[in-house]
Design an enzyme around this catalytic site. Structure first.
Site, PDB file in Angstrom:
ATOM      1  N   SER A  47      -0.025   7.024   8.628  1.00 33.80           N
ATOM      2  CA  SER A  47       1.343   6.646   8.264  1.00 33.80           C
ATOM      3  C   SER A  47       2.077   7.876   7.791  1.00 33.80           C
ATOM      4  O   SER A  47       1.515   8.695   7.057  1.00 33.80           O
ATOM      5  CB  SER A  47       1.347   5.618   7.124  1.00 33.80           C
ATOM      6  OG  SER A  47       1.145   4.329   7.640  1.00 33.80           O
ATOM      7  N   ARG A  50       8.778   4.536   5.653  1.00 29.90           N
ATOM      8  CA  ARG A  50       7.851   4.967   6.696  1.00 29.90           C
ATOM      9  C   ARG A  50       8.694   5.395   7.884  1.00 29.90           C
ATOM     10  O   ARG A  50       9.485   4.621   8.405  1.00 29.90           O
ATOM     11  CB  ARG A  50       6.953   3.796   7.075  1.00 29.90           C
ATOM     12  CG  ARG A  50       5.806   4.149   8.004  1.00 29.90           C
ATOM     13  CD  ARG A  50       4.918   2.923   8.200  1.00 29.90           C
ATOM     14  NE  ARG A  50       3.660   3.241   8.873  1.00 29.90           N
ATOM     15  CZ  ARG A  50       3.507   3.329  10.182  1.00 29.90           C
ATOM     16  NH1 ARG A  50       4.542   3.140  10.983  1.00 29.90           N
ATOM     17  NH2 ARG A  50       2.316   3.609  10.698  1.00 29.90           N
ATOM     18  N   GLU A  93       0.792  -1.224   0.000  1.00 30.52           N
ATOM     19  CA  GLU A  93       0.000   0.000   0.000  1.00 30.52           C
ATOM     20  C   GLU A  93       0.830   1.284   0.000  1.00 30.52           C
ATOM     21  O   GLU A  93       0.448   2.269  -0.627  1.00 30.52           O
ATOM     22  CB  GLU A  93      -1.042   0.017   1.132  1.00 30.52           C
ATOM     23  CG  GLU A  93      -0.497   0.066   2.535  1.00 30.52           C
ATOM     24  CD  GLU A  93      -1.648   0.166   3.543  1.00 30.52           C
ATOM     25  OE1 GLU A  93      -2.373   1.163   3.500  1.00 30.52           O
ATOM     26  OE2 GLU A  93      -1.816  -0.760   4.373  1.00 30.52           O
ATOM     27  N   SER A 135      -7.777   5.600   8.403  1.00 28.67           N
ATOM     28  CA  SER A 135      -8.271   5.135   9.703  1.00 28.67           C
ATOM     29  C   SER A 135      -7.179   5.376  10.733  1.00 28.67           C
ATOM     30  O   SER A 135      -7.410   5.897  11.819  1.00 28.67           O
ATOM     31  CB  SER A 135      -8.595   3.649   9.656  1.00 28.67           C
ATOM     32  OG  SER A 135      -9.405   3.351   8.555  1.00 28.67           O
TER      33      SER A 135
END
Ligand code: ADP
Length: 382
Positions: free
Chosen positions: A209, A221, A135, A206
């Site tokens: 990141s 990340r 993702e 939700s």
């Protein structure tokens, strides 16, 4: 050549914790031969998708986001943007079967946690080759692709005329400036952003990141938090009895968080100048709510606003810390938490501006929630 490319339909799908994002490529350069070959099922589905703005009970097409005549690989088509709650995933699969989609053999590039969670049921119900994609990779790939389209108004920011700490009232002074994503090195107060790279990418879905993006291929990340859009929505439902995201945002827009939060002035009686904390800065989110009278006086609107601010202050702080520690002057915010949520965008802009003395700028993108799905879709062209 065309024959080597996978058959239509082309879908990119991002199945998140709250929402499913679907990007559909409607080819507009089909040859007569291809038109004949594509058959009734595909034609019917195509018509169903592009002629409606709502699907089933919960599906919505974001018509204003549609992009016409996009080149994807060697094909030309329109991009359509559709979303529905992840909780409707089973209904969505039923709908696909009702529309005879299970009679077609095709590929779908899918990302988000749901690409894993729903793989078994999807491949059982439909005749698809389900290709799972990472993702965060898809997110960056989607942003890069959109940048390459150089759309006039994809990227925008709020012009801040003041570096005041006045969080409660800077917004009449903010103003949107639109510009293409590639020109995210557009000048502002300082009249200059050095380069598009590097930037901090903050995806508020939700959960949250935070990525450091040095180039299309070089990103990682660097931070994140579980206190995100899901937290805002969940807490708002608990505290105010609202049922939808739209309701929650509507309440927040009308509320006054100073009826709920403990501010610096509630503790100091004024500013705390030694550490440049002015009187109106939130010292403690929900910090007044242990007092019975305050609790009874707080309205649903005030509670929603305080919830929004609690989430935003936290995300804003992490974004700023990430930008500072990686020497970035640009923070790009994406994710559906920002959908129809100008208040949050302004608050983030102001917070970053204030805490960085005007050095760090918050940038926003019109297709905010769809980049993962876009990144998945363009695999058809790679
Ligand atoms: P995810 O991929 O985790 O589903 P998204 O980027 O789609 O994340 O963002 C989900 C968040 O967006 C929700 O937590 C909520 O705060 C907000 N949101 C915006 N529009 C809606 C909506 N129509 N329904 C539910 N949440 C929404």
């Amino acid at each position: 050549s065309i024959s080597e490319k996978p058959n239509f339909p082309w879908f990119g799908m991002d199945i998140g914790g709250t929402l499913v994002k679907l990007v559909y490529f409607e080819p507009i350069d089909l040859t007569e031969e291809e038109k004949l070959k594509q058959g009734d099922t595909l034609r019917t589905i195509q018509r169903y998708l592009v002629r409606n703005e709502a699907y089933g009970e919960t599906g919505v097409r974001d018509v204003d986001l549609e992009i016409k005549a996009v080149k994807l690989g060697d094909r030309l088509g329109n991009l359509h943007f559709i979303r529905f709650p992840t909780s409707s995933m089973y209904k969505f699969i039923d709908l696909c079967v009702k529309k005879n989609l299970h009679l077609l053999t095709f590929k779908i590039y899918a990302t988000g946690g749901g690409a894993f969670k729903f793989e078994a049921i999807i491949t059982k119900s439909l005749n698809v080759k389900w290709i799972k994609c990472d993702e965060l990779e898809m997110l960056v790939q989607g942003i890069e692709f959109m940048a390459s389209l150089n759309l006039d108004e994809e990227c925008f920011f709020f012009k801040i005329w003041t570096t005041d700490s006045n969080f409660s009232n800077p917004f009449s002074m903010s103003q949107i400036t639109n510009f293409p994503l590639l020109k995210a090195n557009f000048d502002l107060q300082s009249k200059k952003f050095s380069d598009t790279y590097p930037f901090i990418l903050v995806n508020i879905g939700s959960g949250v990141s935070i990525l450091l993006v040095n180039s299309e291929k070089d990103f990682r990340r660097v931070s994140g938090t579980s206190i995100g859009g899901g937290t805002f929505l969940g807490l708002c439902c608990l505290l105010t009895g609202c049922k939808t995201y739209e309701e929650a945002i509507d309440l927040a827009n009308k509320g006054d968080n100073t009826k709920v939060d403990k501010l610096v002035q509630d503790i100091y009686g004024g500013d705390y100048p030694k550490f440049s904390l002015t009187s109106d800065v939130v010292a403690s989110s929900f910090g007044l709510m242990h007092i019975k009278d305050k609790r009874e006086a707080a309205t649903k609107e005030d509670l929603a606003k305080a919830t929004l601010l609690a989430v935003l202050n936290n995300v804003g702080l992490l974004a700023k810390e990430s930008a500072v520690s990686h020497n970035c002057e640009k923070v790009v915010f994406v994710g559906n938490f920002l959908k129809a949520n100008t208040l949050s965008k302004k608050l983030l802009s102001h917070a970053l501006n204030y805490w960085s003395n005007g050095k760090i700028k918050a940038l926003f993108l019109r297709h905010e929630g769809y980049f993962g799905a876009i990144g998945s879709l363009i695999n058809f062209a790679l």
